[in-house]
Each structure stands twice: as C-alpha cells, then as structure tokens.
Scaffold this active site. Sequence first.
Site, short mmCIF file in Angstrom:
data_model
loop_
_atom_site.label_atom_id
_atom_site.label_comp_id
_atom_site.label_asym_id
_atom_site.label_seq_id
_atom_site.Cartn_x
_atom_site.Cartn_y
_atom_site.Cartn_z
N VAL A 1 0.80 -1.04 -0.01
CA VAL A 1 0.00 -0.09 -0.11
C VAL A 1 0.86 1.13 -0.01
CG1 VAL A 1 -2.18 -1.10 1.11
CG2 VAL A 1 -0.18 -0.08 2.47
N SER A 2 0.24 2.32 -0.70
CA SER A 2 1.16 3.47 -0.82
C SER A 2 1.43 4.22 0.49
CB SER A 2 0.65 4.41 -2.07
OG SER A 2 0.73 3.63 -3.05
#
Length: 203
Positions: A10-11
């Site tokens: 996930v960013s």
Amino acid sequence: MARVALYARVSTNKDQTVDNQLLALRDWAAGRGHTVVAEFIDQGISGAKGRDKRPGLDDMLKAAVLGKLDMVAVTALDRLGRSLPHLITTVGELEALKVGLFVRDLALDTSTPAGQLMFNVMGSLAQFERALIRERTMLGLERAKKQGKTLGRPKVSPGKEQRIAALLKAGTPINRIMRLAGVAKSVVYRIKKEAEECPATTN
C-alpha cells in the site's frame, strides 16, 4: 501444487492496510491447493519506487533467487509497480528464475501459455512506448535547432571560469565553490580537470 509467495503493498499508512490483499490471496492459494511459503509486505511505500526502496519486494526476489518459491501472487499489477517498464523488468527476473506470477484481478497466470502471451504483448508495448518517446525527443530537438534555439546548458562566462579556477587554487571546497559561483558540480570538476591537465606557467 506450487510453493507460493504472497506480495502486498500500500502507498500510505492512512486508511490502508495490506490485510485485504493477503486475505484474498490466501483464499486463492487454498482454493488451488498451493502452499503459501512466505508473505512479503511493503507498507506505506509508493509503487513508483525501485527495488532498493522496497524491502518487501527485494526480499521476495531474493527468495526467488534462492529457489524457495515457484510462484508469486499479487492482487493487482500496480502492487508490483506503477510503470510498465518496471513491471516488465520484475516479471523478467521472475521468468528467468522459472518463477510464475499470478495477478488476481486479471486472472493472469504467467506460468500458463495464455498468461505468458499477455506479458509478451505488454513487453512489446513498453518497447513501442520507448521508441515513441525517443522519436518525439529527436523531433523536438530538430525543431528547436531550426528555430535557432540554443540547446544544452548555458555556457559559463570566461570571468566566472577564472574565478572558479582561482577558488580551486586557493583550496576552496567544491561545494562552497558551487554556491559562490552558482554553477553545477560538473562545471567545477571540468575546470579543475582542465587546470590539472594544462597547469598555468609562470614567466
């Protein structure tokens, strides 16, 4: 049945977790009778970053090199990378190690002929994209020349070059010379190299 490594990313850490990705991939592996041998995670890391900035991806590829897995599973291609060239490079590494890739949202499995064909097409598209960019760049340079525009970095005036040479001779640190003269490091090193190759003579 295959030994599968799950990879999730996930960013940002805010309102995002890798849990849903891992749950979906575990269900897929169980349904196919595969054995999950490892789970690799990059939490809060952009897909635009390279392998050296993504420890989870790096560890996964190292495990592949050591022959610890037969397949890598991700929920989507953008979990592996944000750019097509980067994706092709990563999948190429896995392919060279005879490690397959499963992408859940595409139902893509590169260990099958159909999956391999799709990635070959993607690789051709990436190559085509690079050729187009190169062609546009060359056309832009040619157009700029015809319009009489000066290409490249601005030239350093003789006076500034003499000042830089004097500062070098005085033993001034490179970084300080850059600030004082307002030039790039490459300019300072060029003048330094020229001075060393052609030292000034005294009468």
